[in-house]
Structures are given as C-alpha cells and as structure tokens.
Design a protein around this motif. Structure first.
Motif: not given
Length: 281
Positions: A150-158
C-alpha cells in the motif's frame, strides 16, 4: 540497491551465547527477486529482522538505497514493506478497513484508488467488505501482501510467505508474488520450500546454522552438483544418490543398479545436501 556486509547477531549470555547470523554478506540488485533458503532455525528470520530495522546487528552492516539500517532506520522504513511470518491483521475488521487504517497510519496518498488497485491485483476486491476472520489462510496471506504494497515500497520483504499453506494455495500465492515486481520493485523472500526458491528467485543464498554457504542463480547452483540425479534405495533402506552432468550419464548408471531407480533433474536440496550433509526441512 541492498548491501549486506558481515552481518552478525548473537543471543544469550557470553557463556551460553548462540550466533544466529554469523558474518553473512551479499548484495541484491534492484528489481530482482532474491531468495534466502534454508531449514528452520538457519537464521533466515533473524537476518530479515536486522535488514528491516526490527533487530540491531551485533556486528556488520546493511544498507538499503544508500541508508544504513542501524544509523537511519526511519529512512529505511520509508523504502520497505514487510510481510511477516505471523498474521497480524485485525481479524474483526474487513479487508478494506485493514488497508484503510494501515494507509492512514502511514500517510499514504490517494488511498481509495490504491486500495482498489491492490485488492484487484491480489484478487480480493470482491471480498473487500468481508471480515478477515472469515478469510481462508491463503486469502489472509494475500491481504498481508496487499497491505505491505500500500505504501508503494521499493523493497518488499516476505518472510516465509507460504508457510502452512497447502500446495494449491501456495501456487496461487506465487502468482501474487510474481506480480509484486511491478515498477522494478526488489523482493526479498525467505523460504524452506525448494520449489518456491527455484520458481520465484533470480538469485538464491543458501544459509545453514547462521552461515551463508552458497549464493548464485538457482540454475548455476544446481550445475555445481550436476543437472541429473539418480536415486536408489540401498539394502539398508537408505536413499543413495548419484549426480551426473547429463541425462545419458544418469541412464548409464541406472542400468547398473537394481529396480526402484529414479532419474530426475537436480534441485537446490541436492546442493544443500552436498554442502552440509543435511536436508532442508
């Protein structure tokens, strides 16, 4: 985009100290899916917690987008989205309400438009007004990913995004994870599922007992052990494996063995077993 250098984390008193992450170093290029593969207890979640500012390293450093996680955690938090192992959604609110409140807390702009777009991407728009407690496990994991985006992150951690899900639901979630690479987003995923790492990741680092033991693309890692495996059950009931570069070589070996022989393509577990002598479980 991401540089991890000699990152180390220890727990416990000096005489009984445990090193959960032991001097791990790697880089992650922008727009790639980077996998951290290893068994339970290998240090994957501890590593992610340090990279996402939730835990301070005892030694070493991690920089994301030029910001050091220990020195400038607020700048890091503006760049990243995190999907944790634990489900921390508000189960008494609807899917839409969960995203709306999260977006307001993070001062996200154009919330209605973003919520609609993201819920459609994770195929939950038609369930936007359903209470989360009525969602299946797979649906809740998709909503967790939607919230992180939702915050349009540059990096997504899963962190272990498909743990506990049945194979069919896991594959559906893989499709969602593939979609998260929109606009060149970098994705970091921890997993102990071999197939997940092979299908989703551009590069994989294999960790065991807190140490990084190998890093490369899945295909290159498999080539280090041979592209074909011959499995046979020995007289003592234990599995015996033989690795070969070509299918013809594997067939020749299979002809020399008794019944019950299986020829298959090698996988990342074969790499792990060669390097550690154990299995990824």
């Amino acid at each position: 985009m991401i540089t991890v250098s000699e990152l180390t984390r220890r727990y416990g008193a000096a005489e009984k100290q445990i090193t959960a992450v032991d001097g791990i170093s790697f880089t992650v290029e922008q727009g790639t899916v980077f996998g951290i593969l290893g068994p339970n207890g290998a240090g994957k979640t501890t590593l992610i917690k340090m990279m996402t500012t939730l835990s301070r390293p005892d030694a070493g450093s991690c920089a994301i987008g030029g910001f050091d996680v220990a020195i400038d955690p607020l700048s890091i938090k503006k760049l990243i989205g995190v999907v944790p192992q634990e489900n921390n959604l508000d189960r008494e609110l609807t899917a839409y309400e969960n995203l709306l409140i999260y977006g307001m807390l993070h001062h996200a702009s154009d919330l209605p438009g973003k919520i609609e777009r993201i819920l459609k991407m994770v195929e939950l728009w038609d369930r936007k007004n359903f209470v989360v407690s009525k969602f299946s496990g797979g649906m809740q994991r998709r909503l967790l990913i939607a919230r992180a985006l939702l915050t349009e992150p540059a990096v997504l951690f899963l962190d272990e995004p498909t743990i506990g899900l049945d194979p069919q639901i896991r594959r559906q979630l893989w499709d969602v994870i593939r979609k998260t690479r929109i606009d060149g987003r970098t994705v970091i995923i921890t997993t102990h599922y071999i197939e997940e790492a092979e299908l989703l990741c551009d590069r994989v680092c294999i960790v065991s007992k807190g140490k990084l033991i190998a890093i490369d693309s899945p295909e290159n890692l498999k080539k280090t052990v041979g592209e074909y495996a011959v499995d046979v059950i020995g007289a003592d009931g234990k599995l015996i494996q033989f690795m070969f570069k070509t299918r013809d070589e594997a067939h020749e070996k299979a002809k020399q063995l008794q019944n019950g022989v299986t020829i298959r393509r090698s996988n990342l577990e074969d790499v792990f077993m060669k390097l550690t002598g154990g299995k990824i479980e």
